[in-house]
Design a protein around this motif. Structure first.
Motif, PDB file in Angstrom:
ATOM      1  N   GLY A  48       0.793  -1.221   0.000  1.00  0.00           N
ATOM      2  CA  GLY A  48       0.000   0.000   0.000  1.00  0.00           C
ATOM      3  C   GLY A  48       0.823   1.267   0.000  1.00  0.00           C
ATOM      4  N   SER A  49       2.111   1.158  -0.319  1.00  0.00           N
ATOM      5  CA  SER A  49       3.003   2.312  -0.225  1.00  0.00           C
ATOM      6  C   SER A  49       3.813   2.505  -1.501  1.00  0.00           C
ATOM      7  N   THR A  70       1.100   7.512   0.714  1.00  0.00           N
ATOM      8  CA  THR A  70       0.673   8.727   0.006  1.00  0.00           C
ATOM      9  C   THR A  70      -0.523   8.453  -0.897  1.00  0.00           C
ATOM     10  N   ASP A  71      -1.276   9.508  -1.158  1.00  0.00           N
ATOM     11  CA  ASP A  71      -2.322   9.449  -2.177  1.00  0.00           C
ATOM     12  C   ASP A  71      -1.819  10.073  -3.483  1.00  0.00           C
ATOM     13  N   HIS A  72      -0.548  10.450  -3.529  1.00  0.00           N
ATOM     14  CA  HIS A  72       0.104  11.058  -4.695  1.00  0.00           C
ATOM     15  C   HIS A  72      -0.510  12.404  -5.075  1.00  0.00           C
ATOM     16  N   ALA A  73      -1.215  13.037  -4.132  1.00  0.00           N
ATOM     17  CA  ALA A  73      -1.835  14.318  -4.440  1.00  0.00           C
ATOM     18  C   ALA A  73      -1.806  15.286  -3.256  1.00  0.00           C
ATOM     19  N   THR A  74      -2.284  14.848  -2.091  1.00  0.00           N
ATOM     20  CA  THR A  74      -2.424  15.775  -0.971  1.00  0.00           C
ATOM     21  C   THR A  74      -1.726  15.336   0.301  1.00  0.00           C
ATOM     22  N   CYS A 107       4.227  15.961  -7.133  1.00  0.00           N
ATOM     23  CA  CYS A 107       2.940  15.273  -6.957  1.00  0.00           C
ATOM     24  C   CYS A 107       1.893  16.165  -6.307  1.00  0.00           C
ATOM     25  N   PRO A 109       1.631  17.148  -2.687  1.00  0.00           N
ATOM     26  CA  PRO A 109       1.404  17.270  -1.239  1.00  0.00           C
ATOM     27  C   PRO A 109       2.056  18.536  -0.688  1.00  0.00           C
TER      28      PRO A 109
END
Length: 150
Positions: A48-49, A70-74, A107, A109
């Motif tokens: 999951g990483s 990470t969600d690769h966005a926030t 990305c 964040p």
């Protein structure tokens, strides 16, 4: 990035290059925050990483590891940073964290967070600082044993 520290080493986010047995051994046997971590739990965390390996350039031998949740966005949380004992003292931990920060910056964040008991100096070299407003942060201890004893 500290290219000098990486002389003879390379960093990759290719999950196929990770030595899963070695990484689990490092963390479950030698990392205070993960001692005793089961292989099943470790494998789920890795799956999951976003995972980074540090490798000797010539041999391909894995010398370090880190992962980012990470969600690769926030949101991005850096964890499980580990450098093989034989490779410590060469600036590789700092170089690995710099490479991860460089990878995450585009990305989106707004911050890369982490928790450490004893490696503040490594992370400060990359620009990490204590929380400006710790009173704004909270945690829910689902299985939280509290502070880790030194």
């Amino acid at each position: 990035m500290n290219d000098h520290a990486l002389d003879g080493y390379e960093i990759s986010a290719d999950p196929a290059r990770l030595d899963a047995d070695l990484v689990h051994h490092w963390l479950s046997a030698d990392a205070y925050w993960a001692v005793g971590r089961s292989r099943e739990l470790h494998d789920r965390a890795v799956a999951g990483s976003l995972n980074f390996g540090l490798y000797e350039a010539g041999s391909g031998r894995q010398a370090g590891y880190a992962r980012v949740v990470t969600d690769h966005a926030t949101f991005a949380w850096l964890c499980d940073v580990y450098i093989c004992r034989d490779d410590r003292g060469k600036g590789l931990g700092t170089a690995l964290v710099e490479a991860i920060a460089d990878h995450m910056a585009p990305c989106g964040p707004s911050r890369l967070t982490l928790a450490t008991k004893d490696a503040h100096g490594v992370y400060e070299k990359v620009g990490f600082r204590p929380l400006v407003s710790p009173e704004q942060w909270m945690t829910l201890g689902l299985i939280d044993p509290g502070p880790v004893e030194i």
